[in-house]
Each structure stands twice: as structure tokens, then as C-alpha cells.
Design a protein around this motif. Structure first.
Motif, PDB file in Angstrom:
ATOM      1  N   PRO A 176      -0.116   6.494  -8.394  1.00  0.00           N
ATOM      2  CA  PRO A 176      -0.046   5.710  -7.160  1.00  0.00           C
ATOM      3  C   PRO A 176       0.190   4.241  -7.485  1.00  0.00           C
ATOM      4  O   PRO A 176      -0.443   3.691  -8.391  1.00  0.00           O
ATOM      5  CB  PRO A 176      -1.422   5.922  -6.531  1.00  0.00           C
ATOM      6  N   LEU A 177       1.114   3.638  -6.762  1.00  0.00           N
ATOM      7  CA  LEU A 177       1.548   2.282  -7.078  1.00  0.00           C
ATOM      8  C   LEU A 177       1.643   1.448  -5.815  1.00  0.00           C
ATOM      9  O   LEU A 177       2.063   1.932  -4.769  1.00  0.00           O
ATOM     10  CB  LEU A 177       2.929   2.354  -7.747  1.00  0.00           C
ATOM     11  N   VAL A 178       1.234   0.188  -5.932  1.00  0.00           N
ATOM     12  CA  VAL A 178       1.510  -0.774  -4.867  1.00  0.00           C
ATOM     13  C   VAL A 178       2.122  -1.998  -5.516  1.00  0.00           C
ATOM     14  O   VAL A 178       1.656  -2.462  -6.559  1.00  0.00           O
ATOM     15  CB  VAL A 178       0.223  -1.153  -4.099  1.00  0.00           C
ATOM     16  N   LEU A 179       3.164  -2.499  -4.908  1.00  0.00           N
ATOM     17  CA  LEU A 179       3.840  -3.675  -5.439  1.00  0.00           C
ATOM     18  C   LEU A 179       3.429  -4.926  -4.676  1.00  0.00           C
ATOM     19  O   LEU A 179       3.291  -4.904  -3.451  1.00  0.00           O
ATOM     20  CB  LEU A 179       5.354  -3.498  -5.334  1.00  0.00           C
ATOM     21  N   CYS A 180       3.228  -6.012  -5.420  1.00  0.00           N
ATOM     22  CA  CYS A 180       2.952  -7.295  -4.806  1.00  0.00           C
ATOM     23  C   CYS A 180       4.071  -8.242  -5.175  1.00  0.00           C
ATOM     24  O   CYS A 180       4.458  -8.303  -6.349  1.00  0.00           O
ATOM     25  CB  CYS A 180       1.670  -7.892  -5.371  1.00  0.00           C
ATOM     26  N   ASN A 181       4.528  -9.000  -4.218  1.00  0.00           N
ATOM     27  CA  ASN A 181       5.505 -10.004  -4.551  1.00  0.00           C
ATOM     28  C   ASN A 181       6.798  -9.382  -5.060  1.00  0.00           C
ATOM     29  O   ASN A 181       7.444  -9.916  -5.964  1.00  0.00           O
ATOM     30  CB  ASN A 181       4.955 -10.899  -5.672  1.00  0.00           C
ATOM     31  N   TYR A 182       7.135  -8.262  -4.501  1.00  0.00           N
ATOM     32  CA  TYR A 182       8.330  -7.560  -4.928  1.00  0.00           C
ATOM     33  C   TYR A 182       8.667  -6.591  -3.820  1.00  0.00           C
ATOM     34  O   TYR A 182       7.814  -6.217  -3.024  1.00  0.00           O
ATOM     35  CB  TYR A 182       8.043  -6.798  -6.224  1.00  0.00           C
ATOM     36  N   HIS A 183       9.897  -6.161  -3.834  1.00  0.00           N
ATOM     37  CA  HIS A 183      10.295  -5.282  -2.761  1.00  0.00           C
ATOM     38  C   HIS A 183      11.283  -4.252  -3.273  1.00  0.00           C
ATOM     39  O   HIS A 183      12.280  -4.593  -3.889  1.00  0.00           O
ATOM     40  CB  HIS A 183      10.951  -6.117  -1.656  1.00  0.00           C
ATOM     41  N   VAL A 184      10.957  -2.989  -3.079  1.00  0.00           N
ATOM     42  CA  VAL A 184      11.939  -1.949  -3.366  1.00  0.00           C
ATOM     43  C   VAL A 184      12.098  -1.109  -2.117  1.00  0.00           C
ATOM     44  O   VAL A 184      11.176  -0.969  -1.321  1.00  0.00           O
ATOM     45  CB  VAL A 184      11.505  -1.015  -4.524  1.00  0.00           C
ATOM     46  N   GLU A 185      13.258  -0.588  -1.969  1.00  0.00           N
ATOM     47  CA  GLU A 185      13.486   0.280  -0.821  1.00  0.00           C
ATOM     48  C   GLU A 185      13.678   1.702  -1.302  1.00  0.00           C
ATOM     49  O   GLU A 185      13.869   1.958  -2.480  1.00  0.00           O
ATOM     50  CB  GLU A 185      14.729  -0.182  -0.059  1.00  0.00           C
ATOM     51  N   GLY A 186      13.650   2.627  -0.372  1.00  0.00           N
ATOM     52  CA  GLY A 186      13.951   4.009  -0.742  1.00  0.00           C
ATOM     53  C   GLY A 186      12.720   4.774  -1.171  1.00  0.00           C
ATOM     54  O   GLY A 186      12.350   5.753  -0.548  1.00  0.00           O
ATOM     55  N   GLY A 246       8.764   5.460  -1.516  1.00  0.00           N
ATOM     56  CA  GLY A 246       7.743   5.201  -0.502  1.00  0.00           C
ATOM     57  C   GLY A 246       6.737   4.160  -0.948  1.00  0.00           C
ATOM     58  O   GLY A 246       5.669   4.052  -0.366  1.00  0.00           O
ATOM     59  N   THR A 247       7.055   3.414  -1.973  1.00  0.00           N
ATOM     60  CA  THR A 247       6.091   2.464  -2.521  1.00  0.00           C
ATOM     61  C   THR A 247       5.778   1.326  -1.560  1.00  0.00           C
ATOM     62  O   THR A 247       6.683   0.609  -1.133  1.00  0.00           O
ATOM     63  CB  THR A 247       6.643   1.849  -3.819  1.00  0.00           C
ATOM     64  N   PRO A 248       4.511   1.125  -1.230  1.00  0.00           N
ATOM     65  CA  PRO A 248       4.161   0.000  -0.367  1.00  0.00           C
ATOM     66  C   PRO A 248       4.359  -1.327  -1.106  1.00  0.00           C
ATOM     67  O   PRO A 248       4.086  -1.421  -2.304  1.00  0.00           O
ATOM     68  CB  PRO A 248       2.664   0.212  -0.081  1.00  0.00           C
ATOM     69  N   CYS A 249       4.846  -2.316  -0.391  1.00  0.00           N
ATOM     70  CA  CYS A 249       5.053  -3.649  -0.958  1.00  0.00           C
ATOM     71  C   CYS A 249       4.296  -4.659  -0.104  1.00  0.00           C
ATOM     72  O   CYS A 249       4.423  -4.652   1.115  1.00  0.00           O
ATOM     73  CB  CYS A 249       6.529  -4.016  -0.949  1.00  0.00           C
ATOM     74  N   ILE A 250       3.530  -5.498  -0.756  1.00  0.00           N
ATOM     75  CA  ILE A 250       2.795  -6.536  -0.040  1.00  0.00           C
ATOM     76  C   ILE A 250       3.309  -7.883  -0.528  1.00  0.00           C
ATOM     77  O   ILE A 250       3.225  -8.177  -1.724  1.00  0.00           O
ATOM     78  CB  ILE A 250       1.279  -6.449  -0.322  1.00  0.00           C
ATOM     79  N   LEU A 251       3.802  -8.664   0.370  1.00  0.00           N
ATOM     80  CA  LEU A 251       4.454  -9.909  -0.031  1.00  0.00           C
ATOM     81  C   LEU A 251       3.985 -11.100   0.782  1.00  0.00           C
ATOM     82  O   LEU A 251       3.717 -10.973   1.975  1.00  0.00           O
ATOM     83  CB  LEU A 251       5.952  -9.805   0.244  1.00  0.00           C
ATOM     84  N   THR A 265      -4.580  -1.003   0.251  1.00  0.00           N
ATOM     85  CA  THR A 265      -3.451  -0.096   0.393  1.00  0.00           C
ATOM     86  C   THR A 265      -3.407   0.900  -0.761  1.00  0.00           C
ATOM     87  O   THR A 265      -3.188   2.107  -0.563  1.00  0.00           O
ATOM     88  CB  THR A 265      -2.141  -0.904   0.439  1.00  0.00           C
ATOM     89  N   LEU A 266      -3.641   0.382  -1.954  1.00  0.00           N
ATOM     90  CA  LEU A 266      -3.636   1.267  -3.122  1.00  0.00           C
ATOM     91  C   LEU A 266      -4.711   2.342  -2.994  1.00  0.00           C
ATOM     92  O   LEU A 266      -4.472   3.523  -3.260  1.00  0.00           O
ATOM     93  CB  LEU A 266      -3.857   0.458  -4.400  1.00  0.00           C
ATOM     94  N   LEU A 267      -5.878   1.926  -2.543  1.00  0.00           N
ATOM     95  CA  LEU A 267      -6.976   2.883  -2.378  1.00  0.00           C
ATOM     96  C   LEU A 267      -6.601   3.969  -1.366  1.00  0.00           C
ATOM     97  O   LEU A 267      -6.919   5.150  -1.553  1.00  0.00           O
ATOM     98  CB  LEU A 267      -8.229   2.134  -1.919  1.00  0.00           C
TER      99      LEU A 267
END
Lengths: 343, 343
Positions: free
Chosen positions: B142-152, B154-159, B308-310
Motif C-alpha cells: 500500500p502506497l500514498v504519495l505526497c508532493n507528487y502526482h500519478v494518474e492511472g 489507484g495511488t492516492p496523492c496528497i499535495l 489515507t495510508l491507514l
DNA sequence: CTGTTAGCGCCTTCAG
DNA sequence: CTGAAGGCGCTAACAG
């Protein structure tokens, strides 16, 4: 991943022992077999299960670093050093920061000492009561203390020379001819370096055949990292009937507050007031005027602490010298000048 | 400690299952039995073995936070927030900071994705190539991205809203009447926010029916965190035949360098040059003059990311909205003024 | 409310 | 250089 060693072994036509060897001691497996196993690993997207390994080997390859906060420049350099060593030695770093919350500090200590979760602990700037630090020191988890000192137990302590830091800034001001020098110190409960700083201050005076005015020694007992409380104290000091001509701040953040107060009062540094700090944070050199301060060898501190911990864990050298004091360096910039004779 | 559950069980005259219950679901054990077990635990100094538990439960209760460095104020606030949430949810935090070393970043990613060691990953400000980020995103961790953005994926991105931050500082300067505004941007390879900042800069001009002078847009490709390189760039800008009357720095550290250069050149901020930063680091308010900048909700960012990660880990809510943009706030201080008409 | 039992996935002697 | 086998310490059914 679902795949276990057994699956890899089956696919590669070997035993799990061989797969384990490929993972851990590849040089002990024939080139050909190794290749086959590696292929199988890739094909099955095999992931090694660290919990199983730890259970078996009885080591976690993880160390905990217990710190008051991550937001202090000196501490985060120290942590970076620790991590650098950890990476080269194949250890992981568990971050335990207490944010000045002693209950949380206690909880972390409990967790570490009552669970088999880390191979060792680096305890930086303990704020807990000495008994609790001792409790951890006497538990069976290898421990190294930073910025703290205990005697009796065999616990190694790695310290910056806090006596020397304030001794140096104070002497610097004395050499300029200042006599009415104030000390802004943090003396929170169980905060070890406070005493050393006080000592440095007094030693500097003693070395000059003088003694400080007790009225000008301020020791805040506030344990938080909030800098707001300092403003009141600084203003009081400057409202004094016979105000100081110089202020020795125990760290740069507090010196920043002195700058702010001076700005608000229309006082000019160093003309109206000399100021010194400690830590050499990034902004010290960007202030107007640049701040005279002391460089703490934070990186070296962390490096040494981690190396020492590793030696303890591996029992490489049980005769590690118990406590190490690292030298500290005065950084002279432009925040000090001779006192105004007019005052 | 040597003692295992079995030892505790024997001493307390119960089964290991009961000991396990006392540890994990004390409410399911009678008061009396519980007391007996607790006594035995204390007496034997029993320590629970987390590796064994993890092996059994198939969860580590540990999450990794992968960050470029710990020494940036915004990042360390974010990390603190993450840890605060982790503590309340009984998770441990593994620190993985790459220090701008992409090989190390890769190594950490390998480690995380090829070993069962953490239940999830928070990946802050990736510097890796997009493919590698995607690789991690497509792995089963399970992954959450901060300060980054990917599409496609389902990874959540928080910016934080990087477009808005620079948009706001630029607009602030435009409103003062500045037209020759320089942008100091970091455009390191694979550094995501750079584009957004550039966009904010251009949008602000567009909204005013203007467009920026391309000569005044500086995009350093240096991936390091060393600020020295900026001085040369800033001096060049000021040596320009038709120099800017204002500088938009992409962060406060760079604004600090602008201050230093101005001081060296005898330029007075904001009279001779207006300056804005971004991040609102501690020293921004202590500069002379205090720096106009943008507050990034770093704590909220970390909090939200961890929550979100949790949710991902617990699959509480599989419909988590994919990407969240957090608002950013202009902090007006005294580093901006109308341009000198004389220039 | 409590006990019995069966692994979780790996490493590591010990043989061959 | 490789294989067979046992167990690290814990939890989670399932019974009772």
C-alpha cells in the motif's frame, strides 16, 4: 507476495536451504544453481519475509532512535548521520520522537524494553527522569546515550562539549570588555545540558577573575520547544535598572528572539547589545548582523554514536571507552562589539 | 529476555493461549487469571517477540516513510504529523531518507518492495524516474504519495497546492506594480513541483493580462540541497542590463540567499528589490525585513497522508478520493513594496 | 472463559 | 556444493 521459499525451491528444482543460501550467502552456491534460483525468484516475485527471518535469527536489523524532536537542526543532522551509518551497515532506523511529551517518551521506552523489536537504541537528549533512563540502561537492549551522561552502568555516552560552548561565547564577550553579561538558559526538568552550560558561563567568568551577576542569569523551566516565552524574559532583562550589555543565548533560536526584541525596541546589534548563540543553525549567517555562535559537530556525534551502538550490538569491542566528549567550535561573526561606554 | 510465553504460561498455571489473550485482548480473560498472568509476566521479565507475532499475523505494524531529507522544515513537520498519527494507531515509523542520492532512493525502494518489512509506504517528494515510482505503485505494498502526482494507478496523492503558492506571491508583486519579476525555480530532473510553480508564475501574469520576461525565469537543475549555487544566479540576474525589480523565490532558503546577495551589494529590501519566498520557515519572520512568504500546511499534509495510508492498509474505504490538493496561505510581511520608479 | 493444536516462513545444523 | 528436518515464539481456530 504469496510465494515462499518453498515455491521458489520447487520451481528451481532445489531445496529451500539452497534458496536461502542464494539469498544470504550467494558465494556458497554454484553459479549455475544460483542463476536458476534467481530466475525463479524473479518469476514468482518472491519477497523475503523479514519477520520469519528475525524469528529464526533472533535479530531484527533495526535500531530505534529516541529523540525529543526532529525539527531541531542539530538533531536532524545527527539523525542523518545515524541513518547514513545504518544504511551502510544494513540496518533500518525506527524513528521515535517524543515532541516534548514525557508520557510519550515513557511509552516508547516501555515499548522498546518490553518488546523484542529492535537490536539497539540510540537515546538522544533524554528528558525522562534519571531512574527511567537507568532502567533502560539496565535492560538487556544495547543502548548508547547522546547528549546525556550516566555513570556506573557501562552505557557509552557521546556528548558535545556543552561546557565549552558557552564558555567560549562568554569568554568572547568578556574579551570585548563586557562585564554585565546575561545568560539565557533552558533548565527544564531532567534536561541534562543545562547544568553544563551554566558551568561554562561561570567558568568563563572565573577564568577572568570575575563573577557573573546572578540577576542576569535566567533559567527558564519551560520544557516545550515554543520560543514565545523568551520574549517576556528578554524584555525584562532589558528593562532592568542596570541592563546587560551582552546576552549569551543557550541556542540560536533564542538568539533569534533577542534579535526580534531588539528590532522592536529599536536597539542596534551589536552597537547597543552584543549577542551570542549556539548551534550555528542555517539562518545564523543570514541575520543582520550575522550571529556569532558555536558549531556543534552534530554529524560526527551521530556517526560516532551509531558506530558505538553497532559495536555494542556485535560485541566487537566490549571495552568501548564509556564517554566521549566532542569538541565544539566558536564561529565569530558580527553580533558582538565592545560595550557602549555611555551605558 | 529469555522467557517465552510458554514460561509465563507455566508459571501462571495457564496455557499460552491465555497469556496471548492477556497481552492482546485482556478483556476476554477473567480478572483473576489476568492478574496471575500479569504477575508472571513481570516476574519473568517476559518480552513479547514482535517477529513471531508478525510472522503469525502477517502484519508488521510498521510503515516506511521515504523522504529526500529530514532537514527541510516542511518535511520535518510532515514527518512529525505522520508519527503523531502512527503513535495513536500503534504503528512504528521506519525512516528512509535519501539525501538526494538516487541510488539510495532506488535501494530503499528495492528493499521495501522485495521484502516483507512494512505494511505500507509514504513516499514524499519522489526524485526517482516516474517508471520507478510506478513500479512501487504497482507493487502490492500500500502506497500514498505526497508532493507528487500519478494518474492511472489507484495511488492516492496528497499535495500542497504548488501552483497556488507561486501564483499568490507573484500576484502580490504584480499588485504592487512590479512588471519585471524574476522567478528562481528548482527544476531538478524528476522533481515534480517545479512545473506547477512555473505554471503558477505564468498564470499570475496571464490573469493580469501580462506575460513574464523569459530572461528572468531561472530554473536550476541542480538536484542537491546545497544553496551555494544560487548566489551566482542571483548576481547574474541583478547584473542584467534591465534587472528585475522583484524576485519570486521558490522557497525561503533561496530567498535567504537573495537577502545575502542584497546585503553584499548594498541593496535595500524592499526599497531596491522586493522578494518573496515559500514555506514560511522559522527564520522568515526574523529576517530584516521579515519575509513575505507562503505557509504550506505541512502538518495537515502529513496527517492526511498517514490517515489515507491507514485506510488503504485496512481497506476501510477503498473509494478514497485519489488526489487531494491542500490550500496554501500567503503570509504578507515586509519584504515587498512598489518598484522604484527611478529604475 | 480457557486449553489444544497447528502452523506462519525462514535459517541452520548435520549428513551426504 | 546441496538436501532433510526441526524449531524460532506467537496467534487463531476450534473445542470444551
Amino acid at each position: 507476495m504469496r510465494a515462499r521459499m518453498e515455491d521458489v525451491a520447487r520451481l528451481a528444482g532445489v531445496s529451500t536451504a539452497t534458496v536461502s543460501r542464494v539469498v544470504n550467502k550467494p558465494e556458497c552456491v554454484s553459479h549455475e544453481t544460483r542463476q536458476r534460483v534467481m530466475d525463479a525468484i524473479g518469476q514468482l516475485e518472491y519477497k523475503i519475509n523479514l519477520a520469519a527471518r528475525s524469528l529464526r535469527t533472533n535479530q531484527t536489523r533495526t535500531i530505534a532512535i529516541l529523540i525529543p524532536t526532529i525539527a531541531e537542526p542539530v538533531i536532524n543532522q545527527l539523525v542523518e548521520a545515524v541513518e547514513d551509518v545504518a544504511v551502510t551497515e544494513n540496518y533500518s532506523l525506527l524513528m521515535c520522537s517524543t515532541r516534548g511529551d514525557s508520557a510519550r517518551e515513557q511509552a516508547y521506552i516501555q515499548q522498546i524494553s518490553q518488546q523484542t523489536m529492535v537490536d539497539g537504541v540510540l537515546y538522544v537528549s533524554p528528558r525522562s527522569a534519571p531512574e527511567q533512563v537507568l532502567e533502560l540502561a539496565n535492560s538487556d537492549v544495547p543502548l548508547v546515550l547522546c547528549n546525556y551522561h550516566v555513570e556506573g552502568t557501562g552505557t557509552p555516552c557521546i556528548l558535545a562539549d556543552h561546557v565549552s560552548s558557552i564558555y567560549q561565547t562568554t569568554s568572547h564577550l568578556l574579551a570585548f570588555g563586557h562585564r554585565r553579561i546575561a545568560l539565557l538558559n533552558l533548565a527544564a526538568l531532567h534536561y541534562y545540558p543545562a547544568r553544563m552550560r551554566r558551568e561554562g558561563f561561570e567558568n568563563a567568568f572565573a577564568a577572568a577573575g570575575l563573577s557573573p551577576d546572578p540577576d542576569l542569569v535566567v533559567e527558564l523551566r519551560e520544557p516545550t520547544y515554543d520560543a514565545n516565552d523568551w520574549r517576556g524574559v528578554i524584555n525584562e532583562l532589558l528593562d532592568h535598572a542596570h541592563p546587560p550589555t551582552a546576552i549569551v543565548a543557550f541556542n540560536d533560536k533564542v538568539a533569534l528572539e533577542v534579535y526580534a526584541v531588539c528590532r522592536a525596541r529599536g536597539l542596534c546589534i551589536p552597537h547597543d547589545l552584543s549577542v551570542t548563540g549556539c548551534d550555528d543553525i542555517l539562518s545564523a549567517r543570514y541575520l543582520d548582523p550575522p550571529l556569532t555562535t558555536v558549531r556543534i559537530p552534530a554529524y560526527e556525534l551521530g556517526q560516532l554514536a551509531m558506530q558505538t551502538l553497532l559495536m555494542r550490538i556485535n560485541q566487537t569491542d566490549p571495552t568501548i571507552h564509556k564517554t566521549t566528549l566532542l569538541d565544539v567550535e566558536l564561529v565569530v561573526r558580527e553580533s558582538c562589539a565592545p560595550p557602549e561606554q555611555a551605558l
